[in-house]
Write a protein that holds these residues in place. Structure first.
Motif, PDB file in Angstrom:
ATOM      1  N   GLU A   6       0.703  -1.100   0.023  1.00 43.42           N
ATOM      2  CA  GLU A   6      -0.013   0.026   0.120  1.00 43.42           C
ATOM      3  C   GLU A   6       0.768   1.389  -0.053  1.00 43.42           C
ATOM      4  O   GLU A   6       1.912   1.293   0.651  1.00 43.42           O
ATOM      5  CB  GLU A   6      -1.024   0.122   1.388  1.00 43.42           C
ATOM      6  N   CYS A  22      -2.409   0.098  -4.168  1.00 41.09           N
ATOM      7  CA  CYS A  22      -1.943  -1.170  -3.520  1.00 41.09           C
ATOM      8  C   CYS A  22      -1.357  -2.014  -4.941  1.00 41.09           C
ATOM      9  O   CYS A  22      -2.259  -2.169  -5.747  1.00 41.09           O
ATOM     10  CB  CYS A  22      -3.158  -1.892  -3.086  1.00 41.09           C
ATOM     11  N   TRP A  36     -10.250  -3.082   0.582  1.00 31.27           N
ATOM     12  CA  TRP A  36      -9.611  -2.172   1.364  1.00 31.27           C
ATOM     13  C   TRP A  36     -10.372  -2.178   2.873  1.00 31.27           C
ATOM     14  O   TRP A  36     -11.414  -2.277   3.009  1.00 31.27           O
ATOM     15  CB  TRP A  36      -9.742  -0.719   1.047  1.00 31.27           C
ATOM     16  N   ARG A  38      -9.751  -0.943   7.159  1.00 37.87           N
ATOM     17  CA  ARG A  38      -9.217  -0.204   8.112  1.00 37.87           C
ATOM     18  C   ARG A  38      -9.124  -0.303   9.513  1.00 37.87           C
ATOM     19  O   ARG A  38     -10.393  -0.927   9.891  1.00 37.87           O
ATOM     20  CB  ARG A  38      -9.635   1.429   7.661  1.00 37.87           C
ATOM     21  N   TYR A  94      -4.917   1.889   6.896  1.00 37.93           N
ATOM     22  CA  TYR A  94      -5.790   1.128   5.782  1.00 37.93           C
ATOM     23  C   TYR A  94      -4.977   0.154   5.389  1.00 37.93           C
ATOM     24  O   TYR A  94      -3.766   0.255   4.739  1.00 37.93           O
ATOM     25  CB  TYR A  94      -5.982   2.258   4.638  1.00 37.93           C
ATOM     26  N   CYS A  96      -4.685  -3.312   2.411  1.00 35.47           N
ATOM     27  CA  CYS A  96      -5.234  -3.696   1.150  1.00 35.47           C
ATOM     28  C   CYS A  96      -5.422  -5.195   1.213  1.00 35.47           C
ATOM     29  O   CYS A  96      -4.506  -5.847   2.131  1.00 35.47           O
ATOM     30  CB  CYS A  96      -4.332  -3.510  -0.118  1.00 35.47           C
TER      31      CYS A  96
END
Length: 122
Positions: A6, A22, A36, A38, A94, A96
């Motif tokens: 990422e 990503c 995605w 988080r 965040y 990926c």
């Protein structure tokens, strides 16, 4: 070797925009759902958006609908997350991820990146 890398995290003010990227390698990108997720400090991991790489069908968490857009460049095996109208509550690491099913649940994903930090100030 599977890699999800990422980039694009940053510190921005509320109302601003960011685009996360990503880069995927080591697996057959077109055979997976890409997503995605988080995780904010002290909170559980949350699914943000996901996309079936072959069809382009996408899914979003209610909290980001209308503000975030997931997209991809299949030729580059790269996933993106365009984030607009950012809010302080979007502050999180965040991640990926790739998995066989497009579910906004972490247990649906097989591969994970190490994350990129997004900080939104008010």
């Amino acid at each position: 070797q599977v890699q999800l890398v990422e980039s694009g995290g940053a510190s921005v003010q509320a109302g601003g925009s960011l685009r996360l990227s990503c880069a995927a390698s080591g697996f057959t990108y077109s055979s997976y759902c890409m997503g995605w997720f988080r995780q904010a400090p002290g909170k559980e991991r949350e699914g943000v958006a996901a996309i079936y790489t072959r069809s382009g069908t996408s899914y979003y968490a209610d909290s980001v609908k209308g503000r975030f857009t997931i997209s991809q460049d299949n030729a580059k095996n790269t996933l993106y997350l365009q984030m607009n109208s950012l809010k302080p509550e979007d502050t999180a690491m965040y991640y990926c991820a790739a998995g066989p099913l497009c579910r906004l649940r972490g247990d649906a994903m097989t591969y994970w990146g190490k994350g990129t930090l997004v900080t939104i100030s008010s």
